[in-house]
Design a protein around this motif. Sequence first.
Motif, short mmCIF file in Angstrom:
data_model
loop_
_atom_site.label_atom_id
_atom_site.label_comp_id
_atom_site.label_asym_id
_atom_site.label_seq_id
_atom_site.Cartn_x
_atom_site.Cartn_y
_atom_site.Cartn_z
N ALA A 1 12.98 39.34 71.93
CA ALA A 1 13.49 39.51 73.29
C ALA A 1 14.74 38.64 73.48
O ALA A 1 14.83 37.53 72.93
N GLU B 1 23.96 33.79 75.75
CA GLU B 1 22.56 34.13 75.55
C GLU B 1 21.70 32.88 75.59
O GLU B 1 22.13 31.80 75.17
N ALA C 1 15.53 31.27 80.45
CA ALA C 1 15.91 32.21 81.51
C ALA C 1 14.86 32.27 82.61
O ALA C 1 15.17 32.62 83.75
N SER D 1 17.75 37.10 76.30
CA SER D 1 18.08 36.81 77.69
C SER D 1 19.51 36.32 77.78
O SER D 1 19.98 35.61 76.89
N GLN D 2 20.19 36.69 78.85
CA GLN D 2 21.59 36.30 79.03
C GLN D 2 21.81 35.73 80.41
O GLN D 2 21.21 36.19 81.39
N ARG E 1 20.74 36.37 85.68
CA ARG E 1 20.05 36.29 84.39
C ARG E 1 19.41 37.65 84.13
O ARG E 1 18.85 38.27 85.02
N SER F 1 17.17 40.05 81.03
CA SER F 1 16.37 40.00 79.81
C SER F 1 16.30 41.39 79.19
O SER F 1 16.23 42.40 79.90
N SER F 2 16.31 41.44 77.86
CA SER F 2 16.18 42.70 77.13
C SER F 2 14.96 42.62 76.22
O SER F 2 14.80 41.64 75.47
N HIS F 3 14.12 43.65 76.26
CA HIS F 3 12.94 43.74 75.40
C HIS F 3 13.06 45.03 74.59
O HIS F 3 13.44 46.07 75.11
N GLU G 1 17.39 31.32 75.38
CA GLU G 1 16.01 31.58 75.04
C GLU G 1 15.29 32.14 76.26
O GLU G 1 15.56 31.72 77.40
N PRO G 2 14.36 33.11 76.08
CA PRO G 2 13.66 33.71 77.23
C PRO G 2 13.00 32.69 78.14
O PRO G 2 13.02 32.82 79.37
#
Length: 224
Positions: free
Chosen positions: A163, A110, A116, A165-166, A149, A151-153, A112-113
């Motif tokens: 949020a 994971e 990403a 990010s992976q 990459r 992202s989940s919100h 930080e957004p």
Amino acid sequence: MAAAQGRLSDGAGGMDEPKEAGGTTGPGGTPPGPFRAAVDALRGARLRPQIEVEPTPAPKRLAPYAYALEAAVVDGEEDLADGRLVLLHDPAGHDAWRGTFRLVTLVRAELEPEMAADPLLPDVCWSWLTGALTARGLAFGEPSGTVTRASSHYFGGLSERPAASQIEIRASWTPREGLGGVPDTATHLVAWCDLLAQVAGLPPTAPGDASVVTLPQRRGPQSR
């Protein structure tokens, strides 16, 4: 440093293949000598203590013989990154591999957004893989893979969650075969663990590794 006891599984483009219990798959009978030697080397590799490795079910259809491991970069009871590495072997050779062995991997962590969103992130992550192999003096061919990459919100009842990010690296490469047709799988495993540590944000273990491009500190570790 801890000895690698193994955790491996499938590979890039084949991570979702059916698997068999235990770390090894094969058509039955005694596996060929080069494959046995390559697996023994994986089992005897010495790794940095923050990385836990163990055998995991191997895929059945990617090659006649396969050995699988999975690993996690651990800080106390928390995982900073995890991954799977699979050793494939086809005694008859494989045109796409240009050899009889292939290593396949999945690595993820994971971020930080804002990390990403960095447009250089995919290139940097790919350089971590090739740089880890090169830094260990390994010869390899036919590298291929993807850097993804996501992202989940969160909304509604989950809206209080930040949020997430992976980053995910899926890759495969052909290790150069040495004496007796056996690749130096132990060093390939060590290099792969270097990649895991890099993705997890751990400091390099060797002075020469300090030149590898790094990204800012990532999101805090995940509970296991």
